[in-house]
Scaffold this motif. Structure first.
Motif, PDB file in Angstrom:
ATOM      1  N   ASP A 181       0.874  -1.161   0.000  1.00 18.21           N
ATOM      2  CA  ASP A 181       0.000   0.000   0.000  1.00 18.21           C
ATOM      3  C   ASP A 181       0.916   1.217   0.000  1.00 18.21           C
ATOM      4  O   ASP A 181       1.475   1.585   1.027  1.00 18.21           O
ATOM      5  CB  ASP A 181      -0.898  -0.010   1.233  1.00 18.21           C
ATOM      6  CG  ASP A 181      -1.872   1.154   1.261  1.00 18.21           C
ATOM      7  OD1 ASP A 181      -1.605   2.188   0.608  1.00 18.21           O
ATOM      8  OD2 ASP A 181      -2.904   1.038   1.941  1.00 18.21           O
ATOM      9  N   HIS A 182       1.076   1.834  -1.172  1.00 20.08           N
ATOM     10  CA  HIS A 182       2.052   2.915  -1.317  1.00 20.08           C
ATOM     11  C   HIS A 182       1.709   4.125  -0.456  1.00 20.08           C
ATOM     12  O   HIS A 182       2.611   4.780   0.068  1.00 20.08           O
ATOM     13  CB  HIS A 182       2.182   3.306  -2.789  1.00 20.08           C
ATOM     14  CG  HIS A 182       2.769   2.218  -3.624  1.00 20.08           C
ATOM     15  ND1 HIS A 182       4.109   1.903  -3.591  1.00 20.08           N
ATOM     16  CD2 HIS A 182       2.203   1.337  -4.491  1.00 20.08           C
ATOM     17  CE1 HIS A 182       4.349   0.893  -4.400  1.00 20.08           C
ATOM     18  NE2 HIS A 182       3.207   0.519  -4.960  1.00 20.08           N
ATOM     19  N   GLU A 183       0.420   4.417  -0.289  1.00 20.35           N
ATOM     20  CA  GLU A 183       0.041   5.548   0.565  1.00 20.35           C
ATOM     21  C   GLU A 183       0.410   5.257   2.021  1.00 20.35           C
ATOM     22  O   GLU A 183       0.926   6.122   2.723  1.00 20.35           O
ATOM     23  CB  GLU A 183      -1.452   5.831   0.428  1.00 20.35           C
ATOM     24  CG  GLU A 183      -1.819   6.446  -0.906  1.00 20.35           C
ATOM     25  CD  GLU A 183      -3.306   6.730  -1.010  1.00 20.35           C
ATOM     26  OE1 GLU A 183      -3.982   6.853   0.029  1.00 20.35           O
ATOM     27  OE2 GLU A 183      -3.786   6.846  -2.151  1.00 20.35           O
ATOM     28  N   GLU A 184       0.144   4.032   2.460  1.00 21.19           N
ATOM     29  CA  GLU A 184       0.482   3.665   3.834  1.00 21.19           C
ATOM     30  C   GLU A 184       1.996   3.664   4.042  1.00 21.19           C
ATOM     31  O   GLU A 184       2.498   4.114   5.068  1.00 21.19           O
ATOM     32  CB  GLU A 184      -0.092   2.275   4.140  1.00 21.19           C
ATOM     33  CG  GLU A 184       0.026   1.882   5.595  1.00 21.19           C
ATOM     34  CD  GLU A 184      -0.678   0.573   5.880  1.00 21.19           C
ATOM     35  OE1 GLU A 184      -0.058  -0.269   6.556  1.00 21.19           O
ATOM     36  OE2 GLU A 184      -1.825   0.396   5.441  1.00 21.19           O
ATOM     37  N   LEU A 185       2.722   3.182   3.041  1.00 16.83           N
ATOM     38  CA  LEU A 185       4.183   3.164   3.118  1.00 16.83           C
ATOM     39  C   LEU A 185       4.743   4.588   3.170  1.00 16.83           C
ATOM     40  O   LEU A 185       5.625   4.889   3.970  1.00 16.83           O
ATOM     41  CB  LEU A 185       4.745   2.410   1.920  1.00 16.83           C
ATOM     42  CG  LEU A 185       6.248   2.150   1.909  1.00 16.83           C
ATOM     43  CD1 LEU A 185       6.669   1.348   3.129  1.00 16.83           C
ATOM     44  CD2 LEU A 185       6.641   1.423   0.633  1.00 16.83           C
TER      45      LEU A 185
END
Length: 83
Positions: free
Chosen positions: A50-54
């Motif tokens: 999850d790029h946003e979470e990362l």
């Protein structure tokens, strides 16, 4: 591209055809992502990242590192002044 027509139930549920579940290795309890893409409804398996979470985690980590660095600099100045 193969397709299947499915009826949406009263609660908005749609069954993913068995042949798609088998090809995509989707089992009961698995999570899928439902999104709109170019006017289409797309159901896909998560890619594991999850790029946003990362990005949020990196930002939070950088902020914590900055705060810790400021604390250490302050403590170091105090120690130098004391000595």
């Amino acid at each position: 591209m193969s397709q299947d027509t499915r009826r949406v139930g009263d609660r908005g549920q749609v069954t993913i055809p068995k042949w798609i579940r088998e090809q995509e290795d989707i089992h009961g309890g698995d999570e899928v992502i439902v999104e709109r893409e170019d006017g289409k409804i797309v159901i896909r398996k998560p890619n594991g990242v999850d790029h946003e979470e990362l990005a949020k985690a990196y930002k939070d980590n950088a902020e914590q590192a900055r705060e810790l660095n400021e604390e250490w600099e302050g403590a170091s100045r105090e120690a130098n002044d004391y000595l």
